[in-house]
Each structure stands twice: as structure tokens, then as C-alpha cells.
Design a protein around this motif. Sequence first.
Motif, PDB file in Angstrom:
ATOM      1  N   ASN A  91      -5.396  19.811 -50.303  1.00 12.60           N
ATOM      2  CA  ASN A  91      -5.284  19.870 -48.849  1.00 12.60           C
ATOM      3  C   ASN A  91      -3.885  20.374 -48.498  1.00 12.60           C
ATOM      4  OD1 ASN A  91      -4.781  19.122 -46.019  1.00 12.60           O
ATOM      5  ND2 ASN A  91      -6.727  18.032 -46.179  1.00 12.60           N
ATOM      6  N   VAL A  92      -3.824  21.579 -47.915  1.00 11.02           N
ATOM      7  CA  VAL A  92      -2.533  22.207 -47.602  1.00 11.02           C
ATOM      8  C   VAL A  92      -2.399  22.428 -46.094  1.00 11.02           C
ATOM      9  CG1 VAL A  92      -2.296  23.308 -49.868  1.00 11.02           C
ATOM     10  CG2 VAL A  92      -3.523  24.510 -48.036  1.00 11.02           C
ATOM     11  N   THR A  93      -3.057  21.575 -45.316  1.00  6.41           N
ATOM     12  CA  THR A  93      -3.051  21.748 -43.863  1.00  6.41           C
ATOM     13  C   THR A  93      -1.633  21.740 -43.308  1.00  6.41           C
ATOM     14  OG1 THR A  93      -5.178  20.593 -43.780  1.00  6.41           O
ATOM     15  CG2 THR A  93      -4.010  20.902 -41.688  1.00  6.41           C
ATOM     16  N   GLY A  94      -0.830  20.763 -43.737  1.00 10.37           N
ATOM     17  CA  GLY A  94       0.542  20.664 -43.228  1.00 10.37           C
ATOM     18  C   GLY A  94       1.356  21.894 -43.549  1.00 10.37           C
ATOM     19  N   LYS A  95       1.241  22.364 -44.769  1.00 10.94           N
ATOM     20  CA  LYS A  95       1.996  23.553 -45.180  1.00 10.94           C
ATOM     21  C   LYS A  95       1.536  24.787 -44.406  1.00 10.94           C
ATOM     22  CE  LYS A  95       3.589  26.018 -49.308  1.00 10.94           C
ATOM     23  NZ  LYS A  95       3.518  26.113 -50.781  1.00 10.94           N
ATOM     24  N   ALA A  96       0.211  24.903 -44.206  1.00  9.08           N
ATOM     25  CA  ALA A  96      -0.318  26.051 -43.461  1.00  9.08           C
ATOM     26  C   ALA A  96       0.180  26.043 -42.024  1.00  9.08           C
ATOM     27  CB  ALA A  96      -1.847  26.037 -43.499  1.00  9.08           C
ATOM     28  N   LYS A  97       0.244  24.857 -41.420  1.00  5.05           N
ATOM     29  CA  LYS A  97       0.731  24.759 -40.041  1.00  5.05           C
ATOM     30  C   LYS A  97       2.227  25.094 -39.963  1.00  5.05           C
ATOM     31  CE  LYS A  97      -3.120  23.541 -38.019  1.00  5.05           C
ATOM     32  NZ  LYS A  97      -3.791  24.483 -37.088  1.00  5.05           N
ATOM     33  N   ASP A  98       2.967  24.671 -40.975  1.00  5.81           N
ATOM     34  CA  ASP A  98       4.400  25.002 -41.018  1.00  5.81           C
ATOM     35  C   ASP A  98       4.601  26.514 -41.109  1.00  5.81           C
ATOM     36  OD1 ASP A  98       5.089  22.349 -40.884  1.00  5.81           O
ATOM     37  OD2 ASP A  98       5.415  22.118 -43.050  1.00  5.81           O
TER      38      ASP A  98
END
Length: 569
Positions: A417-424
Motif C-alpha cells: 500500500n503506497v497511498t501516502g507516498k503517491a499522495k506526497d
Amino acid sequence: MKQLQQKLKQIDGKSYKGYKDIQGKHAFQNYDVFMDYVQGDPFAAPSKIRIRIPNEKRPIKKEWKESKSRKIYAEDRMARAVAKAISKNHTDVKGTGKSGMVAVDRPGQEILDRAAVNLNPEDMTVCLTIGLPANGRRINGKEADKLFFKVIPEIIQHSVFSIKDEEIEAACQLADQHEAIQAEMKKNNWISFVADGAVLPRESGISERPMKEAVPFQSPEENRVSFSIPHREEPLTGMAVKKGIVLIVGGGYHGKSTLLNAMERGVYPHIKGDGREYVMTDPAAVKVRAEDGRQVTSVDISPFIKNLPHGTDTTQFSTENASGSTSQAANVIEALEAGAKTLLIDEDTSATNFMIRDERMQELVVKEKEPITPFIDKIKQMRDDLDVSTILVMGGSGDYFQVADDVLMMDQYVPYNVTGKAKDIAGKYPSSRATTEDDKFGEVPARAFSASSLQTRKGKKEKVQAKGKTTILMGQTEIDLDGVEQLVDPSQTRMIADVILHLDKKGSLKTEQSLNDLLDQIEKQFDEKGLASFAPFKDQHPGEIARPRRFEIAATLNRIRTAKVKDIR
């Protein structure tokens, strides 16, 4: 039995049409044989028989039929036993053409409601197709005797009478588990669930069997859930995919499309040992793709495409040869019209200009010159206005990071899960592309098909026939279903052909009703009267048929080149 043996001796050596004399019911020691259809030629479509086994001869436990899913799973398990017994029977019945063949509608990896075996209140019925033996075009009575009194009895003995109750019970327990997973998904608003340890890759591009030595699925910590299901000591753990906009990203050959394919097939339950038996997806999920060249009839694609050259009306768009973008737009709208609540999309099978248009292209080709509103500008509106989720494989455009609720990255078949990184990243490199000015998705159409859409007549007869999994011949018209990816069994296609013929004969389209209402009506008949209620001949072998979903029935109607449709919103 004796009368049948005597009749076979009498007609031995006669014209093949003499086999018509054995039509009807024949009582054997442990079962009855119904000769429903006798082929007219040894090279023609094979004959159809039903084997009826009374419950006193082969007891059927009440708990195997106490729920609809249990009954379907028990019938499926019995059909697999019959298919296995047929494959292991090596008795040689000689003759020309299809002489001596015995077949049952063999299930694949999915568990479908099919007509091959029926558990009725008083008996069990097994439907077989057989090739009546011939020498040239003359009856071979001795080989026919071998077929009826050696081959078929051995097949029934080594399947129906040999299968252990524990095997049927195991299938019913799997039905209970699948119902429990679906209930958990509904309660928690999950649109897909993939169990830890699942084997997602398939053996090959032409096989749905699990790949040996594949990397077992391992859920990312952020998406991992655990819950109890019946008939299992340990809790079931795995990845829960929540409603919303979900991206599956990653490098090439790392398993993005493999995961989506498992979810796409997860709208159907799978047998134990498939590797995907605990992979389940929203039953109202529809795979959508570009489909160059398909027929489109009076579909409102204006949410995505407006202001076409020459003033073409996109609120009632029709074409005999759709482009990639117009076909994908039509496929989305048609799925929504049929009741889809989740869309499954892979960029590999999508039209690029339908999915995204970056700022450089927007600056070169100004809005006034571009009729397409790309999917990225409508995906949030579908979620917010229509409560429709999207699971999207995307490896080529980071612009989707801004609209995603969850981002899963596949790395060597393991999801993270890379949601945070993608949003950054989306915040670090903000997109300067202009978005659509529309603040609403638009209204989903409600179209009615006229009775003249179904032109089933071929010569003096009405005829609708499936040719494999992806083609239906309706009268003189060919319906191409190659782009309908969630048709998984040719028996579903045969069922759709029977439905079309039934609708035409009953005049079901003479009364104006929306496609959605028509699909509701078809599903109600499936539920209340069974698959055989659509078969051309009542109280006979219903044919090799399995239940399709409403979405594949709708997709077929939408691809009829003689369709006449009007919007009745």
C-alpha cells in the motif's frame, strides 16, 4: 431394459433414422433413461439423454439443498464426478462419426449454476449427450447395446453411486464459506477480498488452472483484515479493497494485470484447490475495455464525448464501427445502465485518449477541438454521484494519484500500500492539466429495446445458436462477444442464446420497458423457474447451459447489429 435391447436388435443395420424408435423413457434397474433427442445423422449434433436416479437409489441429504448456494455447489460437485468418470471410461464403442461419444457439460474452475445435474425433491437428473453408433449411415445395434448397457451404467456407477457423501458435504461447506465472505464484504463496504496464500497466476494464457510454484499472495498490512468463516478453525486473513477509486500500479511483469484478472474472475466462486477459492469481488463488478469495431446503438456517451465533428449527436450515439474511445465510453455507460457498482479497467486494454490527456496535449489541441472528456475527469463524479467504484490498473500516468482513494503497488507479485507516498508525489509535482468544467457525471440512460431488434428467423424457423464462448448466431446475424471478458464458459453463451430466442417467442420486447427492468425480469425467472425454463423444449434435456450474469446478457443485447433502441428516461 429388455424392450430397449430388443428394439436395438430389431433396428440393427437399418437406416440411421430408425433410432427415432427408441425415443422416450426406458426403465433400468437403478435409474430411468429418457431419450429426449435423437440425432438424425451420425455426423450431426449428438443425441441428448437424461438419467433420472430416484432418491431411494441414491440418497440426497436435505442439508445439501437447504440453501440455493449449497444446492448449486452440490450439483457442481456431482457434475465433476460424472465428467471424471467419463474421462476414465475406456470402453471402445466402434462406429462412424460421433459413434460412442459420451459427454456431460463439464465445469471449469468456476462454480456456476448449470443444468448438467439437477437435485430435485424426489430424484437426481444427470444430462448427457451421446453419439448413437453407426456403420456409415446405418444403425450399429450391437455397439449401441454396449453403449447403453455397459458404458453408461459404468459411468453412473463410478460417479453418482461412488462419490462419497463427505465430498458433497465439503462442497456445501465451501458454499457456506463463500456466503460468509460475501456477507463480510457487504457489511464492511469492501468491493474485493483476496485471501493470504491465494495463488493468482494461471498456468498459461489458455489455461485457468493455477500456476505451479507461483508466489502466494500476501496482503499489505494497511489492507489486511481477519474474520471467521464457517468450517475453518483459523480466521481467514487477506486484503480488503474498500469502495472508492483504487489504483493498482507497479512495473511491467510484476503482477498488476494478474491481480486485476483474479478480481475480474472473483465475481464467480471458484473450486477448492483453484488458488482463488477465497478471492471474491463485488458481484456487480464489470470489466470495461476499449473494443474497436463494435456495434453501438443509441447510447448516451455525452458524459465522456461531446461536440463530435459534423454535429453527430452523442446523447443517442450509434455506429457500426466504434473507435477505441467511443467503444470504451459506450461500454462504461452500458455497464452503469445494467446496474454495475464497480468498474474494473486495465490500461493495457483501454484507449489512451479516453483515459488521460496531459497538459501538453491540452495546450496543443485546445478544449474546443477535443470532444473527449477523459475518464480521469469523471471517475470521482461516478464515485460521488453514482456510488460506483473503480479498480484501475495504471502504469503510465501519475495524474491518477490525485483522484485515488487507495494505491496498491505490485512488486514481484507482492502488493504494497503506497497511498501516502503517491499522495506526497502528487503534492510535490502538481498536475497543471485542466479538468472538466462539468460538476456532475450526468444521468444514466434507461433504454428500451424494440421487438424488431430480435431477428431470429433463418429460413422458415427461428434459430439462435452459440458458436463457442464468444459468438452467437441469431437468425442471419452474428453477435461478436469477444470483448465481453467476464463470460467464462461456453455454456453461459448457450444460455444467452436460449434467452434471446425465449424473449422473441414470448414477445417480451413488445411491451416497452427499460433494459434494467428486462434484466430484472430475466433474473427473476432464473431464480423462480430455473435455467430450463428458457430452454426451447419443456420437460426435456435443457442443453449444455449455465447461468450468465445480467451484465453479460446486457452486453449481448447491446452488440446486436439489428438492435433498435430508444431512451425512455
